[in-house]
Enzyme design. Structure first.
Site, PDB file in Angstrom:
ATOM      1  N   CYS A   1       0.970  -0.811   0.096  1.00  0.00           N
ATOM      2  CA  CYS A   1      -0.026  -0.265   0.799  1.00  0.00           C
ATOM      3  C   CYS A   1       0.426   1.442   0.048  1.00  0.00           C
ATOM      4  CB  CYS A   1      -0.938  -0.059   1.349  1.00  0.00           C
ATOM      5  SG  CYS A   1      -2.249  -1.372   0.993  1.00  0.00           S
TER       6      CYS A   1
HETATM    7  N1  CO8 Z   1     -18.848 -10.699   8.823  1.00  0.00           N
HETATM    8  C1  CO8 Z   1     -18.552 -10.841  10.261  1.00  0.00           C
HETATM    9  N2  CO8 Z   1     -18.047 -11.001   9.998  1.00  0.00           N
HETATM   10  C2  CO8 Z   1     -16.976 -10.573  10.758  1.00  0.00           C
HETATM   11  C3  CO8 Z   1     -16.360 -10.970   9.343  1.00  0.00           C
HETATM   12  C4  CO8 Z   1     -17.140 -10.565   8.254  1.00  0.00           C
HETATM   13  N3  CO8 Z   1     -17.113  -9.618   6.806  1.00  0.00           N
HETATM   14  N4  CO8 Z   1     -15.625 -10.637   8.965  1.00  0.00           N
HETATM   15  C5  CO8 Z   1     -14.528 -11.287  10.870  1.00  0.00           C
HETATM   16  N5  CO8 Z   1     -15.552 -11.331  10.832  1.00  0.00           N
HETATM   17  C6  CO8 Z   1     -15.059 -12.171  12.303  1.00  0.00           C
HETATM   18  C7  CO8 Z   1     -14.045 -12.309  12.772  1.00  0.00           C
HETATM   19  O1  CO8 Z   1     -14.449 -14.153  12.005  1.00  0.00           O
HETATM   20  C8  CO8 Z   1     -14.013 -12.337  13.955  1.00  0.00           C
HETATM   21  O2  CO8 Z   1     -15.262 -13.775  14.801  1.00  0.00           O
HETATM   22  P1  CO8 Z   1     -14.656 -14.475  15.531  1.00  0.00           P
HETATM   23  O3  CO8 Z   1     -14.425 -13.277  16.892  1.00  0.00           O
HETATM   24  O4  CO8 Z   1     -15.269 -15.299  15.810  1.00  0.00           O
HETATM   25  O5  CO8 Z   1     -13.615 -14.995  15.455  1.00  0.00           O
HETATM   26  C9  CO8 Z   1     -14.897 -11.198  14.398  1.00  0.00           C
HETATM   27  O6  CO8 Z   1     -15.928 -10.582  13.060  1.00  0.00           O
HETATM   28  C10 CO8 Z   1     -13.757 -10.116  14.661  1.00  0.00           C
HETATM   29  O7  CO8 Z   1     -12.991 -10.391  13.660  1.00  0.00           O
HETATM   30  P2  CO8 Z   1     -11.717  -9.052  13.765  1.00  0.00           P
HETATM   31  O8  CO8 Z   1     -10.635  -9.089  14.766  1.00  0.00           O
HETATM   32  O9  CO8 Z   1     -10.987  -9.553  12.954  1.00  0.00           O
HETATM   33  O10 CO8 Z   1     -11.760  -7.650  13.643  1.00  0.00           O
HETATM   34  P3  CO8 Z   1     -11.657  -6.309  13.793  1.00  0.00           P
HETATM   35  O11 CO8 Z   1     -12.405  -5.384  13.551  1.00  0.00           O
HETATM   36  O12 CO8 Z   1      -9.877  -6.506  13.951  1.00  0.00           O
HETATM   37  O13 CO8 Z   1     -11.486  -5.884  12.086  1.00  0.00           O
HETATM   38  C11 CO8 Z   1     -10.739  -5.218  10.131  1.00  0.00           C
HETATM   39  C12 CO8 Z   1     -11.602  -6.217  11.419  1.00  0.00           C
HETATM   40  C13 CO8 Z   1     -11.374  -4.568   9.756  1.00  0.00           C
HETATM   41  C14 CO8 Z   1     -10.002  -5.924   8.657  1.00  0.00           C
HETATM   42  C15 CO8 Z   1      -9.703  -4.790  11.244  1.00  0.00           C
HETATM   43  O14 CO8 Z   1      -8.613  -5.392  11.487  1.00  0.00           O
HETATM   44  C16 CO8 Z   1      -8.298  -3.333  10.124  1.00  0.00           C
HETATM   45  O15 CO8 Z   1      -9.121  -3.056   8.969  1.00  0.00           O
HETATM   46  N6  CO8 Z   1      -6.873  -3.731  10.330  1.00  0.00           N
HETATM   47  C17 CO8 Z   1      -6.192  -3.038   9.381  1.00  0.00           C
HETATM   48  C18 CO8 Z   1      -5.778  -3.790   8.404  1.00  0.00           C
HETATM   49  C19 CO8 Z   1      -5.322  -2.821   7.586  1.00  0.00           C
HETATM   50  O16 CO8 Z   1      -4.769  -1.933   7.304  1.00  0.00           O
HETATM   51  N7  CO8 Z   1      -4.816  -3.805   6.207  1.00  0.00           N
HETATM   52  C20 CO8 Z   1      -3.794  -2.943   5.864  1.00  0.00           C
HETATM   53  C21 CO8 Z   1      -3.940  -4.177   4.433  1.00  0.00           C
HETATM   54  S1  CO8 Z   1      -3.395  -3.778   3.021  1.00  0.00           S
HETATM   55  C22 CO8 Z   1      -1.899  -3.722   2.150  1.00  0.00           C
HETATM   56  O17 CO8 Z   1      -0.881  -2.698   3.792  1.00  0.00           O
HETATM   57  C23 CO8 Z   1      -0.808  -4.946   1.954  1.00  0.00           C
HETATM   58  C24 CO8 Z   1      -1.568  -4.475   0.329  1.00  0.00           C
HETATM   59  C25 CO8 Z   1      -2.520  -5.499   0.062  1.00  0.00           C
HETATM   60  C26 CO8 Z   1      -2.551  -5.594  -1.934  1.00  0.00           C
HETATM   61  C27 CO8 Z   1      -4.496  -6.050  -2.046  1.00  0.00           C
HETATM   62  C28 CO8 Z   1      -4.128  -7.798  -2.229  1.00  0.00           C
HETATM   63  C29 CO8 Z   1      -5.654  -8.125  -2.365  1.00  0.00           C
END
Ligand code: CO8
Length: 383
Positions: free
Chosen positions: A160
């Site tokens: 990113c």
């Molecule tokens: N619907 C329902 N439930 C869900 C969903 C969904 N879509 N997704 C996850 N859950 C569930 C999980 O399974 C988990 O359930 P359980 O407790 O039963 O295990 C629960 O919700 C909580 O999950 P999380 O702890 O993961 O939830 P968060 O509150 O942390 O939210 C996020 C997840 C939104 C992903 C958040 O952690 C986030 O945004 N973090 C920052 C990530 C970030 O900035 N990443 C940068 C990535 S990009 C990059 O640098 C690389 C580039 C890559 C290029 C792209 C290629 C494809």
């Protein structure tokens, strides 16, 4: 003896938005169908405890956790097909323009129009993105050829952060005289490397392409071309990296030589989102704060923060950390609700769409962050 670097400006920006958009509800419906099918097909293994049942997604969770409401993609039907769950892209012959060059050209031409430059004025093309369609020839060289430009081009990938890292490369080239008119372009087709089969990842990304034209400020002034209202002087660039496996993509040249076979989803994007959130926010706050201080600028004097668009809460936390208070949307504009995380394109989409209202002399910070970890900031002042 002191040496003053020549001033460099961003003289134009452009954006290509794919024609097809997917709402959260469409995405959740197809993943729910795919999950039900997968669980039924693997019922015996799930009952035996050798496989874990997959969970269905929830629209409300997506908006609450990320702020994302929709995303654009280059091809929608394949992503939404529960039997496919990935884009359906036509295979192109070597005589055809590649898909990344194709999405880059309209963005570049928008940016060149703002800068008042022609295709053939370009003498360097830097493609910076997370998701390159091939190893070589470089997409940048194909774009250079399509523009009819001379000079040089190369591709680079710092996930990113590729936007700000490629901007620093452009600034360095302009300052040292190895180019006069650099195009930086970020053609992101994240949908080709996202895992639409798992609820943790399916909603995060979208496709888009941004472009920037950078030139020496005195060249832009002397030639009297372009619209000064679009021109932003680069006051400084700052990059940093720190190794982490929390965001990873193992797709590469050695996959087919590995002794142990890996599942396809093991060699595309995956992340530990919570760890990324927790570790990257303080890194970015310290990075921007140090960068401003090094230029003897105060955060309260910054009119706008164009931050990488991964997660709304993350951006609010970062802007709050830098400013000491929660920013309003005018100070830290949001585009991820509509575009989702477009990787390197995100901060530049925000800059492209949300800068026309600012006044001469206003200060802004473009900042991207992501896998690596990597963080890059570019501090700019409106001409
Ligand atoms: N619907 C329902 N439930 C869900 C969903 C969904 N879509 N997704 C996850 N859950 C569930 C999980 O399974 C988990 O359930 P359980 O407790 O039963 O295990 C629960 O919700 C909580 O999950 P999380 O702890 O993961 O939830 P968060 O509150 O942390 O939210 C996020 C997840 C939104 C992903 C958040 O952690 C986030 O945004 N973090 C920052 C990530 C970030 O900035 N990443 C940068 C990535 S990009 C990059 O640098 C690389 C580039 C890559 C290029 C792209 C290629 C494809």
């Amino acid at each position: 003896m002191s040496f003053t670097f020549p001033s460099v400006s961003i003289t134009g920006t452009g954006l290509f938005t794919p024609p097809e958009s997917i709402s959260n509800s469409e995405l959740c419906a197809s993943l729910t169908a795919s999950v039900e099918k997968w669980n039924a097909e693997h019922a015996d293994e799930i009952a035996a405890g050798t496989l874990v049942e997959r969970s269905a997604p929830d629209e409300e969770f997506i908006v609450k956790a990320s702020g994302i409401e929709s995303r654009y993609v280059m091809e929608k039907s394949g992503v939404l097909d529960p039997d496919r769950m990935r884009p359906r892209l036509e295979t192109r012959s070597e005589d055809q323009l590649g898909i990344q060059a194709e999405m880059a050209l309209p963005a570049i031409r928008d940016a060149l129009a703002q800068a008042g430059r022609a295709d053939t004025d370009v003498d360097a093309v830097i493609v910076g993105c997370s998701n390159l369609q091939r190893a070589y020839p470089a997409v940048a060289v194909e774009i250079q050829d399509a523009l009819g430009a001379e000079g040089w081009g190369y591709d680079m990938n710092v996930a990113c952060s590729s936007a700000t890292f490629s901007m620093q490369a452009a600034v360095d080239a302009l300052r040292n005289g190895s180019a006069k008119c650099v195009v930086v372009v970020n053609p992101e087709i994240t949908s080709g490397h996202n895992n639409f089969e798992l609820r943790d990842f399916h909603f995060i990304f979208g496709d888009a392409c941004t472009a920037l034209v950078l030139e020496r400020t005195d060249d832009a002034e002397a030639d009297g071309v372009g619209d000064r209202a679009h021109r932003w002087e680069v006051l400084g660039t700052k990059l940093a990296t720190q190794f982490s496996n929390n965001i990873r993509n193992d797709f590469g040249f050695l996959n087919s030589s590995e002794v142990d076979d890996r599942e396809p989803h093991e060699v595309i994007f995956r992340q530990n989102g919570q760890m990324v959130f927790r570790e990257v926010c303080p890194l970015v706050v310290a990075h921007i704060t140090d960068h401003l201080e090094s230029l003897e600028l105060d955060a309260t004097g910054v009119r706008r923060f164009w931050l990488h668009q991964a997660n709304l809460k993350m951006n609010q936390l970062i802007a709050k950390g830098v400013l000491g208070r929660v920013p309003d949307e005018n100070e830290a504009p949001v585009i991820l609700n509509e575009y989702a995380n477009t990787s390197s394109a995100g901060s530049v989409i925000a800059f492209h769409k949300h800068r026309a209202d600012l006044d001469a002399g206003d200060l802004g910070v473009i900042c991207s962050f992501g896998a690596g970890y990597s963080v890059g900031s570019v501090i700019v002042r409106k001409a």
